[in-house]
Design a protein around this motif. Structure first.
Motif, short mmCIF file in Angstrom:
data_model
loop_
_atom_site.label_atom_id
_atom_site.label_comp_id
_atom_site.label_asym_id
_atom_site.label_seq_id
_atom_site.Cartn_x
_atom_site.Cartn_y
_atom_site.Cartn_z
N GLY A 172 0.66 20.69 1.05
CA GLY A 172 -0.28 19.94 0.16
C GLY A 172 -1.62 19.98 0.62
N ALA A 173 -1.86 20.04 2.11
CA ALA A 173 -3.23 19.98 2.58
C ALA A 173 -3.94 21.22 2.14
CB ALA A 173 -3.36 19.98 4.08
N VAL A 186 0.88 -1.15 0.02
CA VAL A 186 -0.14 -0.02 -0.01
C VAL A 186 1.05 1.22 -0.17
CG1 VAL A 186 -1.86 1.29 1.10
CG2 VAL A 186 -1.88 -1.23 1.20
N ALA A 187 0.68 1.84 -0.94
CA ALA A 187 1.66 3.23 -1.12
C ALA A 187 0.79 4.36 -0.26
CB ALA A 187 1.50 3.91 -2.41
N LEU A 188 1.56 5.15 0.39
CA LEU A 188 0.84 6.18 1.33
C LEU A 188 1.61 7.53 0.95
CD1 LEU A 188 1.88 3.98 4.39
CD2 LEU A 188 -0.45 4.61 3.50
N PHE A 189 0.86 8.53 1.38
CA PHE A 189 1.24 9.88 1.11
C PHE A 189 0.50 10.81 2.12
CE2 PHE A 189 0.88 14.21 -0.55
CZ PHE A 189 2.13 14.62 -0.91
N PRO A 190 1.31 11.66 2.62
CA PRO A 190 2.67 11.88 2.51
C PRO A 190 3.52 11.19 3.48
CG PRO A 190 1.70 13.76 4.02
CD PRO A 190 0.68 12.60 3.73
N ASP A 191 4.93 11.26 3.29
CA ASP A 191 5.74 10.65 4.10
C ASP A 191 6.26 11.62 5.22
OD1 ASP A 191 8.13 11.87 3.13
OD2 ASP A 191 9.24 9.97 3.01
N ALA A 192 5.76 12.68 5.21
CA ALA A 192 6.15 13.87 6.21
C ALA A 192 5.03 14.71 6.20
CB ALA A 192 7.53 14.29 5.86
N VAL A 193 4.91 15.65 7.11
CA VAL A 193 3.91 16.48 7.36
C VAL A 193 4.10 17.50 6.01
CG1 VAL A 193 2.74 18.23 8.69
CG2 VAL A 193 3.36 16.01 9.85
N THR A 194 2.79 17.79 5.55
CA THR A 194 2.86 18.62 4.41
C THR A 194 1.82 19.79 4.48
OG1 THR A 194 2.69 18.88 2.17
CG2 THR A 194 1.86 17.00 2.83
N GLU A 195 2.00 20.85 5.01
CA GLU A 195 0.88 21.98 5.50
C GLU A 195 0.59 22.61 3.87
OE1 GLU A 195 2.13 25.09 7.95
OE2 GLU A 195 2.56 23.48 9.74
N SER A 250 -4.88 13.85 5.56
CA SER A 250 -5.81 12.91 5.28
C SER A 250 -7.34 13.21 5.43
CB SER A 250 -5.70 11.74 6.45
OG SER A 250 -6.44 10.63 6.06
N ASP A 251 -7.70 14.22 6.48
CA ASP A 251 -9.12 14.73 6.61
C ASP A 251 -9.39 15.61 5.46
OD1 ASP A 251 -9.17 13.18 8.99
OD2 ASP A 251 -8.65 15.05 10.12
N THR A 252 -8.42 16.26 5.07
CA THR A 252 -8.43 17.41 3.92
C THR A 252 -8.76 16.67 2.56
OG1 THR A 252 -7.11 18.96 5.11
CG2 THR A 252 -7.71 19.47 2.93
N LEU A 253 -8.18 15.52 2.48
CA LEU A 253 -8.30 14.98 1.27
C LEU A 253 -9.65 14.06 1.29
CD1 LEU A 253 -7.29 13.85 -1.35
CD2 LEU A 253 -6.12 11.69 -0.28
N ALA A 254 -9.96 13.81 2.33
CA ALA A 254 -11.45 12.94 2.28
C ALA A 254 -12.40 13.91 2.10
CB ALA A 254 -11.57 12.36 3.69
N ASP A 255 -12.27 14.97 2.84
CA ASP A 255 -13.25 16.18 2.39
C ASP A 255 -13.32 16.45 1.05
OD1 ASP A 255 -15.22 18.41 3.53
OD2 ASP A 255 -13.47 19.65 2.47
#
Length: 242
Positions: free
Chosen positions: A163-164, A152-161, A206-211
């Motif tokens: 990106g959000a 399973v690929a995961l993004f990000p691998d560090a916190v990204t303000e 994660s929450d921002t992408l779901a929204d």
């Protein structure tokens, strides 16, 4: 089948080994039969802790002699513990997708043409602006993915303000009449079955992408085939918030 879209590395590349990482953008590397340690620029600011392991195999590119840069090498590839070659060039997915969009090679964007790359809007800059034959405009963000756990690929691998923020802005575009928005995760390796948000690393993203997905942003994924010569665009791979 996906048309052949290939982005070569500026090469040829030289094999090296990982020694240490003094900061986000600097590696210390060694070469076979050489006791000396050299500095190499690392273009990927992510954590990469699952990949940058002691004596990990790297592939690096020499900096042209005319360059005034202090580091004489640039890190390009790393081999994972299970043997997968992974690109660490975070700018490569944009070049690859730019070539694919120009060639009409992405069925996900059938009917769309690229208007421009690096599209500025407000205080942000988005990777691509597309336009459909029916007049709809689409804002497209491309994200580089290197982290894989249990296929399973995961993004990000560090916190990204940043990106959000971009994903939240995509959601605003998706709700405008005559507009659409997409985020395309490009896996710079081939060994994952899906791409999801890394909630344990960045719950806000994660929450921002779901929204954003609920508000109409298309969440897409592509895998790549990586060799020491370059990266070839692969097939679509399922992607989503989680």
């Amino acid at each position: 089948p996906t048309p052949h879209i290939f982005t070569p590395f500026q090469g040829p590349l030289v094999r090296a080994r990982y020694v240490e990482r003094p900061n986000r953008f600097l590696l210390r590397i060694g070469f076979d039969q050489e006791p000396e340690v050299h500095d190499a620029h690392l273009p990927d600011p992510g954590r990469l802790k699952e990949l940058l392991l002691p004596d990990a195999e790297l592939w690096v590119r020499p900096v042209p002699p005319s360059s005034t840069r202090r580091t004489r090498w640039t890190a390009v590839l790393v081999r994972s513990p299970d043997g997968e070659l992974i690109s660490m060039d975070t700018t490569l997915p944009n070049r690859l997708m730019g070539a694919a969009l120009e060639a009409g090679a992405l069925e996900e964007f059938s009917g769309f043409e690229m208007v421009r790359s690096e599209w500025p809007h407000g205080r942000s800059r988005f990777d691509f602006l597309l336009r459909h034959a029916d007049g709809t405009q689409m804002v497209l963000e491309v994200k580089s993915v290197t982290l894989v756990r249990d296929r399973v690929a995961l993004f990000p691998d560090a916190v990204t303000e940043r990106g959000a923020r971009h994903v939240a802005e995509l959601a605003d575009f998706a709700e405008r009449p005559g507009w659409a928005a997409s985020v395309l995760f490009v896996l710079q390796r081939s060994d994952a079955e899906r791409i999801v948000a890394a909630r344990d690393i960045d719950p806000r993203f994660s929450d921002t992408l779901a929204d954003a997905a609920k508000r109409g942003v298309r969440v897409l994924g592509r895998r790549c085939a990586v060799t020491v010569e370059g990266v070839t665009l692969g097939d679509p791979v399922p992607a989503g918030p989680g």
